[in-house]
Write a protein that holds these residues in place. Structure first.
Motif, PDB file in Angstrom:
ATOM      1  N   THR A 164       0.874  -1.164   0.000  1.00 49.76           N
ATOM      2  CA  THR A 164       0.000   0.000   0.000  1.00 49.76           C
ATOM      3  C   THR A 164       0.913   1.216   0.000  1.00 49.76           C
ATOM      4  OG1 THR A 164      -1.712  -1.166   1.237  1.00 49.76           O
ATOM      5  CG2 THR A 164      -1.823   1.242   1.229  1.00 49.76           C
ATOM      6  N   VAL A 165       0.738   2.086  -1.003  1.00 46.30           N
ATOM      7  CA  VAL A 165       1.619   3.249  -1.154  1.00 46.30           C
ATOM      8  C   VAL A 165       0.790   4.491  -1.447  1.00 46.30           C
ATOM      9  CG1 VAL A 165       3.581   1.876  -1.966  1.00 46.30           C
ATOM     10  CG2 VAL A 165       1.981   2.854  -3.614  1.00 46.30           C
ATOM     11  N   ILE A 166       1.437   5.632  -1.311  1.00 45.40           N
ATOM     12  CA  ILE A 166       0.840   6.908  -1.687  1.00 45.40           C
ATOM     13  C   ILE A 166       1.226   7.190  -3.141  1.00 45.40           C
ATOM     14  CG2 ILE A 166       0.758   9.400  -1.176  1.00 45.40           C
ATOM     15  CD1 ILE A 166      -0.353   7.620   1.063  1.00 45.40           C
ATOM     16  N   GLU A 167       0.280   7.770  -3.869  1.00 48.36           N
ATOM     17  CA  GLU A 167       0.500   8.118  -5.268  1.00 48.36           C
ATOM     18  C   GLU A 167       1.853   8.809  -5.464  1.00 48.36           C
ATOM     19  OE1 GLU A 167      -2.575   9.914  -8.563  1.00 48.36           O
ATOM     20  OE2 GLU A 167      -2.663  10.640  -6.528  1.00 48.36           O
ATOM     21  N   SER A 168       2.553   8.448  -6.508  1.00 46.05           N
ATOM     22  CA  SER A 168       3.866   8.945  -6.953  1.00 46.05           C
ATOM     23  C   SER A 168       5.051   8.303  -6.238  1.00 46.05           C
ATOM     24  CB  SER A 168       3.965  10.476  -6.897  1.00 46.05           C
ATOM     25  OG  SER A 168       4.251  10.923  -5.589  1.00 46.05           O
ATOM     26  N   GLU A 169       4.801   7.414  -5.274  1.00 41.93           N
ATOM     27  CA  GLU A 169       5.906   6.670  -4.665  1.00 41.93           C
ATOM     28  C   GLU A 169       6.407   5.595  -5.620  1.00 41.93           C
ATOM     29  OE1 GLU A 169       4.658   6.966   0.057  1.00 41.93           O
ATOM     30  OE2 GLU A 169       4.890   5.010  -0.843  1.00 41.93           O
ATOM     31  N   THR A 170       7.658   5.215  -5.458  1.00 42.06           N
ATOM     32  CA  THR A 170       8.221   4.125  -6.246  1.00 42.06           C
ATOM     33  C   THR A 170       7.907   2.805  -5.550  1.00 42.06           C
ATOM     34  OG1 THR A 170       9.994   5.526  -7.075  1.00 42.06           O
ATOM     35  CG2 THR A 170      10.347   3.156  -7.187  1.00 42.06           C
ATOM     36  N   VAL A 171       7.441   1.846  -6.333  1.00 41.48           N
ATOM     37  CA  VAL A 171       7.080   0.524  -5.819  1.00 41.48           C
ATOM     38  C   VAL A 171       7.999  -0.510  -6.454  1.00 41.48           C
ATOM     39  CG1 VAL A 171       5.247  -1.202  -5.683  1.00 41.48           C
ATOM     40  CG2 VAL A 171       4.664   1.218  -5.619  1.00 41.48           C
ATOM     41  N   ALA A 176       0.580 -10.451  -5.946  1.00 45.17           N
ATOM     42  CA  ALA A 176       0.482  -9.510  -4.837  1.00 45.17           C
ATOM     43  C   ALA A 176      -0.380  -8.347  -5.292  1.00 45.17           C
ATOM     44  CB  ALA A 176       1.860  -9.024  -4.422  1.00 45.17           C
ATOM     45  N   ASN A 177      -1.135  -7.807  -4.367  1.00 47.78           N
ATOM     46  CA  ASN A 177      -1.967  -6.653  -4.680  1.00 47.78           C
ATOM     47  C   ASN A 177      -1.239  -5.367  -4.336  1.00 47.78           C
ATOM     48  OD1 ASN A 177      -4.505  -7.701  -5.694  1.00 47.78           O
ATOM     49  ND2 ASN A 177      -4.726  -8.625  -3.686  1.00 47.78           N
ATOM     50  N   LEU A 178      -1.469  -4.378  -5.179  1.00 46.71           N
ATOM     51  CA  LEU A 178      -0.943  -3.035  -4.952  1.00 46.71           C
ATOM     52  C   LEU A 178      -2.136  -2.109  -4.762  1.00 46.71           C
ATOM     53  CD1 LEU A 178       1.282  -0.858  -4.935  1.00 46.71           C
ATOM     54  CD2 LEU A 178       1.007  -0.726  -7.413  1.00 46.71           C
ATOM     55  N   GLU A 179      -2.128  -1.373  -3.660  1.00 51.31           N
ATOM     56  CA  GLU A 179      -3.148  -0.360  -3.419  1.00 51.31           C
ATOM     57  C   GLU A 179      -2.457   0.998  -3.429  1.00 51.31           C
ATOM     58  OE1 GLU A 179      -6.141   1.261   0.027  1.00 51.31           O
ATOM     59  OE2 GLU A 179      -5.506  -0.821   0.143  1.00 51.31           O
ATOM     60  N   VAL A 180      -2.888   1.847  -4.359  1.00 54.15           N
ATOM     61  CA  VAL A 180      -2.311   3.185  -4.469  1.00 54.15           C
ATOM     62  C   VAL A 180      -3.336   4.182  -3.925  1.00 54.15           C
ATOM     63  CG1 VAL A 180      -1.349   4.927  -6.010  1.00 54.15           C
ATOM     64  CG2 VAL A 180      -1.008   2.499  -6.513  1.00 54.15           C
ATOM     65  N   GLN A 181      -2.928   4.905  -2.900  1.00 53.77           N
ATOM     66  CA  GLN A 181      -3.818   5.871  -2.268  1.00 53.77           C
ATOM     67  C   GLN A 181      -3.547   7.273  -2.779  1.00 53.77           C
ATOM     68  OE1 GLN A 181      -3.111   5.123   1.895  1.00 53.77           O
ATOM     69  NE2 GLN A 181      -4.457   3.345   1.907  1.00 53.77           N
ATOM     70  N   CYS A 182      -4.574   8.123  -2.772  1.00 56.94           N
ATOM     71  CA  CYS A 182      -4.453   9.502  -3.235  1.00 56.94           C
ATOM     72  C   CYS A 182      -3.481  10.271  -2.363  1.00 56.94           C
ATOM     73  CB  CYS A 182      -5.803  10.209  -3.182  1.00 56.94           C
ATOM     74  SG  CYS A 182      -7.013   9.531  -4.307  1.00 56.94           S
ATOM     75  N   LYS A 183      -2.786  11.183  -3.002  1.00 56.18           N
ATOM     76  CA  LYS A 183      -1.855  12.058  -2.287  1.00 56.18           C
ATOM     77  C   LYS A 183      -2.631  13.306  -1.857  1.00 56.18           C
ATOM     78  CE  LYS A 183       2.819  13.672  -2.947  1.00 56.18           C
ATOM     79  NZ  LYS A 183       3.913  13.753  -3.905  1.00 56.18           N
ATOM     80  N   TYR A 184      -2.665  13.544  -0.555  1.00 52.71           N
ATOM     81  CA  TYR A 184      -3.366  14.725  -0.043  1.00 52.71           C
ATOM     82  C   TYR A 184      -2.383  15.835   0.222  1.00 52.71           C
ATOM     83  CZ  TYR A 184      -7.338  11.657   0.511  1.00 52.71           C
ATOM     84  OH  TYR A 184      -8.359  10.780   0.260  1.00 52.71           O
ATOM     85  N   ARG A 209      -2.799   6.129  -9.421  1.00 50.49           N
ATOM     86  CA  ARG A 209      -4.036   5.449  -9.014  1.00 50.49           C
ATOM     87  C   ARG A 209      -4.470   4.329  -9.937  1.00 50.49           C
ATOM     88  NH1 ARG A 209      -7.527  10.597  -7.844  1.00 50.49           N
ATOM     89  NH2 ARG A 209      -5.786  11.530  -8.933  1.00 50.49           N
ATOM     90  N   ASN A 210      -4.239   4.463 -11.241  1.00 51.17           N
ATOM     91  CA  ASN A 210      -4.710   3.415 -12.151  1.00 51.17           C
ATOM     92  C   ASN A 210      -3.816   2.173 -12.129  1.00 51.17           C
ATOM     93  OD1 ASN A 210      -2.531   4.334 -13.614  1.00 51.17           O
ATOM     94  ND2 ASN A 210      -3.663   4.683 -15.509  1.00 51.17           N
ATOM     95  N   GLN A 211      -2.772   2.180 -11.308  1.00 49.64           N
ATOM     96  CA  GLN A 211      -1.921   0.996 -11.197  1.00 49.64           C
ATOM     97  C   GLN A 211      -2.275   0.105 -10.015  1.00 49.64           C
ATOM     98  OE1 GLN A 211       1.703   3.323 -11.503  1.00 49.64           O
ATOM     99  NE2 GLN A 211       2.223   2.177 -13.342  1.00 49.64           N
ATOM    100  N   SER A 212      -3.313   0.473  -9.272  1.00 49.09           N
ATOM    101  CA  SER A 212      -3.790  -0.423  -8.211  1.00 49.09           C
ATOM    102  C   SER A 212      -4.268  -1.720  -8.847  1.00 49.09           C
ATOM    103  CB  SER A 212      -4.953   0.221  -7.446  1.00 49.09           C
ATOM    104  OG  SER A 212      -4.500   1.286  -6.655  1.00 49.09           O
TER     105      SER A 212
END
Length: 91
Positions: A18-25, A82-90, A60-63
């Motif tokens: 689970t990452v925040i948008e724009s982080e490297t995974v 494995a699942n990737l959840e990309v959360q919005c950057k606030y 977000r579209n890479q979740s």
């Protein structure tokens, strides 16, 4: 001299993230076998990359589910996902 064939076996599988948008995974996957297995990364039915490491900059579209597929030509394929959840950057 004997050549021993061995079907692929996963020794390292990708982990859920689970990452925040724009982080490297980075996802890792590795397998043993003889001949050496080739690793393929798949998402939504499309091949993303060949090799044991997948690195993406998350948006977000890479979740979703990322599949690691190992095959070495012996009519046996092993995989892990494995699942990737990309959360919005606030801001």
């Amino acid at each position: 001299m004997f050549f021993v064939s061995d079907v692929p076996s996963l020794i390292l599988t990708p982990a859920e993230k689970t990452v925040i948008e724009s982080e490297t995974v980075t996802f890792y996957c590795n397998a043993t076998g003889n001949p050496n297995p080739k690793i393929k990364w798949i998402k939504d039915g499309k091949t993303l990359k060949l090799g044991d490491t997948l690195v993406i900059e998350a948006n977000r579209n890479q979740s979703g589910e990322y599949l690691c597929l190992a095959e070495n030509g012996l009519n046996a394929t092993v995989n892990a996902s494995a699942n990737l959840e990309v959360q919005c950057k606030y801001i």
